[in-house]
Design a protein around this motif. Structure first.
Motif, mmCIF file in Angstrom:
data_model
loop_
_atom_site.group_PDB
_atom_site.id
_atom_site.type_symbol
_atom_site.label_atom_id
_atom_site.label_comp_id
_atom_site.label_asym_id
_atom_site.label_seq_id
_atom_site.Cartn_x
_atom_site.Cartn_y
_atom_site.Cartn_z
ATOM 1 N N ALA A 90 0.612 -1.153 -0.035
ATOM 2 C CA ALA A 90 0.018 -0.012 -0.304
ATOM 3 C C ALA A 90 0.950 1.439 -0.048
ATOM 4 C CB ALA A 90 -0.751 -0.050 1.369
ATOM 5 N N ALA A 91 1.877 1.183 0.624
ATOM 6 C CA ALA A 91 2.822 2.404 0.827
ATOM 7 C C ALA A 91 3.630 2.497 -0.469
ATOM 8 C CB ALA A 91 3.908 2.064 2.058
ATOM 9 N N LEU A 92 4.174 1.365 -1.332
ATOM 10 C CA LEU A 92 4.507 1.427 -2.331
ATOM 11 C C LEU A 92 3.753 2.319 -3.401
ATOM 12 C CD1 LEU A 92 6.713 -1.100 -4.443
ATOM 13 C CD2 LEU A 92 4.574 -0.069 -5.503
ATOM 14 N N TRP A 93 2.313 1.817 -3.607
ATOM 15 C CA TRP A 93 1.518 2.330 -4.494
ATOM 16 C C TRP A 93 0.996 3.781 -4.295
ATOM 17 C CZ3 TRP A 93 1.325 0.523 -9.059
ATOM 18 C CH2 TRP A 93 1.434 -0.659 -9.331
ATOM 19 N N ALA A 94 1.103 3.811 -2.866
ATOM 20 C CA ALA A 94 0.622 5.557 -2.646
ATOM 21 C C ALA A 94 1.589 6.467 -3.145
ATOM 22 C CB ALA A 94 0.601 5.535 -0.986
ATOM 23 N N ALA A 95 2.972 5.926 -2.929
ATOM 24 C CA ALA A 95 4.183 6.659 -3.422
ATOM 25 C C ALA A 95 4.180 6.790 -5.044
ATOM 26 C CB ALA A 95 5.525 5.954 -3.052
ATOM 27 N N PHE A 96 3.527 5.709 -5.801
ATOM 28 C CA PHE A 96 3.520 5.795 -7.130
ATOM 29 C C PHE A 96 2.374 6.637 -7.643
ATOM 30 C CE2 PHE A 96 1.236 4.137 -10.905
ATOM 31 C CZ PHE A 96 2.432 3.759 -11.840
ATOM 32 N N ASP A 97 1.427 6.702 -6.969
ATOM 33 C CA ASP A 97 0.186 7.548 -7.171
ATOM 34 C C ASP A 97 0.385 8.884 -7.257
ATOM 35 O OD1 ASP A 97 -1.428 5.135 -7.938
ATOM 36 O OD2 ASP A 97 -2.414 4.928 -5.866
ATOM 37 N N ALA A 98 1.312 9.414 -6.200
ATOM 38 C CA ALA A 98 1.676 10.763 -5.765
ATOM 39 C C ALA A 98 2.331 11.272 -6.973
ATOM 40 C CB ALA A 98 2.321 10.731 -4.319
ATOM 41 N N GLN A 99 3.199 10.528 -7.613
ATOM 42 C CA GLN A 99 3.952 11.134 -8.597
ATOM 43 C C GLN A 99 3.513 10.735 -10.358
ATOM 44 O OE1 GLN A 99 8.271 11.291 -8.120
ATOM 45 N NE2 GLN A 99 8.049 10.066 -6.388
ATOM 46 N N ILE A 100 2.754 9.744 -10.382
ATOM 47 C CA ILE A 100 2.713 9.244 -11.854
ATOM 48 C C ILE A 100 2.023 10.215 -12.599
ATOM 49 C CG2 ILE A 100 0.366 8.061 -11.221
ATOM 50 C CD1 ILE A 100 3.049 7.057 -13.900
ATOM 51 N N GLU A 101 1.036 11.140 -12.199
ATOM 52 C CA GLU A 101 0.387 12.185 -13.513
ATOM 53 C C GLU A 101 1.523 13.070 -13.749
ATOM 54 O OE1 GLU A 101 -3.270 13.272 -11.877
ATOM 55 O OE2 GLU A 101 -4.141 11.191 -11.818
ATOM 56 N N GLN A 102 2.465 13.221 -12.956
ATOM 57 C CA GLN A 102 3.468 14.295 -13.363
ATOM 58 C C GLN A 102 4.239 13.947 -14.593
ATOM 59 O OE1 GLN A 102 6.168 15.388 -10.090
ATOM 60 N NE2 GLN A 102 4.482 14.876 -8.627
ATOM 61 N N HIS A 103 4.296 12.336 -14.788
ATOM 62 C CA HIS A 103 5.210 11.894 -15.984
ATOM 63 C C HIS A 103 4.495 11.042 -16.882
ATOM 64 C CE1 HIS A 103 8.608 12.598 -13.358
ATOM 65 N NE2 HIS A 103 7.887 12.046 -12.117
ATOM 66 N N SER A 104 3.074 10.686 -16.475
ATOM 67 C CA SER A 104 2.136 10.025 -17.483
ATOM 68 C C SER A 104 0.848 10.414 -17.055
ATOM 69 C CB SER A 104 2.226 8.598 -17.439
ATOM 70 O OG SER A 104 1.522 7.931 -18.256
ATOM 71 N N PRO A 105 0.225 11.636 -17.873
ATOM 72 C CA PRO A 105 -1.161 12.244 -17.207
ATOM 73 C C PRO A 105 -2.161 11.065 -17.149
ATOM 74 C CG PRO A 105 0.068 13.752 -18.812
ATOM 75 C CD PRO A 105 0.809 12.380 -18.907
ATOM 76 N N GLU A 106 -2.196 10.176 -17.958
ATOM 77 C CA GLU A 106 -3.209 9.220 -17.780
ATOM 78 C C GLU A 106 -3.234 8.316 -16.608
ATOM 79 O OE1 GLU A 106 -0.164 7.416 -20.484
ATOM 80 O OE2 GLU A 106 -1.090 9.313 -20.019
ATOM 81 N N GLY A 107 -2.253 8.226 -15.897
ATOM 82 C CA GLY A 107 -1.893 7.523 -14.668
ATOM 83 C C GLY A 107 -1.945 5.918 -15.070
ATOM 84 N N GLY A 108 -2.012 5.008 -14.127
ATOM 85 C CA GLY A 108 -2.085 3.632 -14.500
ATOM 86 C C GLY A 108 -0.688 3.207 -14.748
ATOM 87 N N VAL A 109 -0.536 1.839 -14.615
ATOM 88 C CA VAL A 109 0.598 1.138 -15.207
ATOM 89 C C VAL A 109 0.533 0.030 -16.034
ATOM 90 C CG1 VAL A 109 0.302 -0.425 -13.212
ATOM 91 C CG2 VAL A 109 2.645 0.081 -13.888
ATOM 92 N N ASP A 110 1.343 -0.273 -16.813
ATOM 93 C CA ASP A 110 1.251 -1.365 -18.002
ATOM 94 C C ASP A 110 2.121 -2.654 -17.508
ATOM 95 O OD1 ASP A 110 -0.110 0.208 -20.237
ATOM 96 O OD2 ASP A 110 1.329 1.679 -19.530
ATOM 97 N N ILE A 111 3.334 -2.444 -16.872
ATOM 98 C CA ILE A 111 4.438 -3.446 -16.575
ATOM 99 C C ILE A 111 4.706 -3.398 -15.156
ATOM 100 C CG2 ILE A 111 6.651 -4.220 -17.207
ATOM 101 C CD1 ILE A 111 6.200 -2.393 -19.704
ATOM 102 N N ILE A 112 4.543 -4.485 -14.525
ATOM 103 C CA ILE A 112 4.846 -4.511 -13.229
ATOM 104 C C ILE A 112 6.192 -5.877 -12.944
ATOM 105 C CG2 ILE A 112 4.367 -5.194 -10.724
ATOM 106 C CD1 ILE A 112 1.386 -4.548 -11.472
ATOM 107 N N VAL A 113 7.352 -5.312 -12.485
ATOM 108 C CA VAL A 113 8.567 -6.208 -12.303
ATOM 109 C C VAL A 113 8.553 -6.217 -10.836
ATOM 110 C CG1 VAL A 113 10.789 -6.598 -13.187
ATOM 111 C CG2 VAL A 113 9.116 -5.487 -14.804
ATOM 112 N N ASN A 114 8.460 -7.161 -10.355
ATOM 113 C CA ASN A 114 8.626 -7.645 -8.881
ATOM 114 C C ASN A 114 9.933 -8.490 -8.987
ATOM 115 O OD1 ASN A 114 6.191 -6.950 -7.419
ATOM 116 N ND2 ASN A 114 5.381 -8.567 -8.616
ATOM 117 N N ASN A 115 11.015 -7.488 -8.773
ATOM 118 C CA ASN A 115 12.209 -7.995 -8.713
ATOM 119 C C ASN A 115 12.982 -7.927 -7.373
ATOM 120 O OD1 ASN A 115 15.384 -7.848 -9.948
ATOM 121 N ND2 ASN A 115 15.238 -5.916 -8.482
ATOM 122 N N ALA A 116 12.564 -6.796 -6.518
ATOM 123 C CA ALA A 116 13.214 -6.908 -5.025
ATOM 124 C C ALA A 116 13.135 -8.061 -4.550
ATOM 125 C CB ALA A 116 12.432 -5.861 -4.245
#
Length: 262
Positions: free
Chosen positions: A79-105
């Motif tokens: 939840a913390a990760l997605w909150a951090a993502f949501d807080a910035q994504i529209e600055q870089h991709s106005p439509e928001g959302g995600v297409d590719i999730i890479v669980n690497n950690a």
């Protein structure tokens, strides 16, 4: 006669999230997806300087990227990760959302059966399996149809390695999770695949491998291709799975070990 220039930015318009993206395999994946045109969210746990360096290299190469911090392995981490993502994504991709999730950690524990503590056991499963599960669960309302989920496993999932007895089972569980995701999300055109590296020359293996010529020679001898794996070897496979060329591949485990254990 004109010359036709073919763009290699096959992920233009896509948004990718890469966990553990500040170093090692994650760094290589983030930079490769950035070169291919994706907007890359570089997720990291502790090292802001390293994550910022990845973002800067992607931007210098003409790509777009931003760093997000969330320490995995704790309750509420996804939840913390997605909150951090949501807080910035529209600055870089106005439509928001995600297409590719890479669980690497992921984390490893060089601990055998006799020595592994309950705390260590809980931590490795929390980071390597629980976090990806809930990152995907909470990501379902964000990932677009036709998206990609790519989970970084390990050849340890199919080999007996008692000296790291808890690590392999976390990756086996991750591969089972991936197959279930492929079935669950197939109707939306979302693919889910695992990539299983072997021994790679990253910080995770630095303690026993880096600067040790004998250990490096032994690790190289285990691979059919006769050399130590590099982070970019894995990143290129992930880039293929993220592209439209891999649209008919789902539920699979792609060996990225150079042929270890053949």
């Amino acid at each position: 006669m004109g010359v036709t220039v073919v763009s290699t930015r096959v992920l233009e318009g896509k948004v990718a999230l890469v966990t553990g993206g500040s170093r090692g395999i994650g760094r290589a994946i983030a930079e490769r997806l950035g070169r291919d045109g994706a907007v890359v969210a570089v997720a990291f746990g502790h090292d802001l300087a390293a994550a910022s360096g990845v973002v800067e290299r992607i931007r210098k190469g003409g790509g777009r990227a931003f760093a997000i911090q969330a320490e995995l392995g704790r309750r509420g981490d996804a939840a913390a990760l997605w909150a951090a993502f949501d807080a910035q994504i529209e600055q870089h991709s106005p439509e928001g959302g995600v297409d590719i999730i890479v669980n690497n950690a992921g984390i490893g524990r060089g601990t055998d059966l006799a020595s592994l503590t309950e705390e260590e056991f809980d931590e490795i499963f929390a980071v390597n399996m629980r976090a990806p599960f809930f990152i995907v669960q909470l990501g379902m309302k964000r990932i677009r149809d036709g998206g990609r989920i790519i989970n970084i496993s390990s050849c340890a999932a199919r080999m007996a390695m008692p000296e790291i007895i808890a690590y392999g089972p976390t990756k086996s569980a991750l591969e089972t999770f991936t197959r279930n995701l492929a079935k669950e999300l197939g109707p939306r055109g979302i693919t889910a695949n695992s990539v299983a590296p072997g021994i790679v020359g990253t910080d995770m293996n630095a303690g026993w491998l880096r600067g040790n010529a004998e250990a490096e020679a032994h690790a190289s001898s285990l691979a059919a291709l006769g050399r130590l794996g590099q982070a970019e070897d894995v990143a290129d496979i992930v880039a293929f799975l993220a592209s439209d060329d891999a649209r008919w591949m789902t539920g699979g485990v792609i060996d990225a070990s150079g042929g270890i254990g053949l």
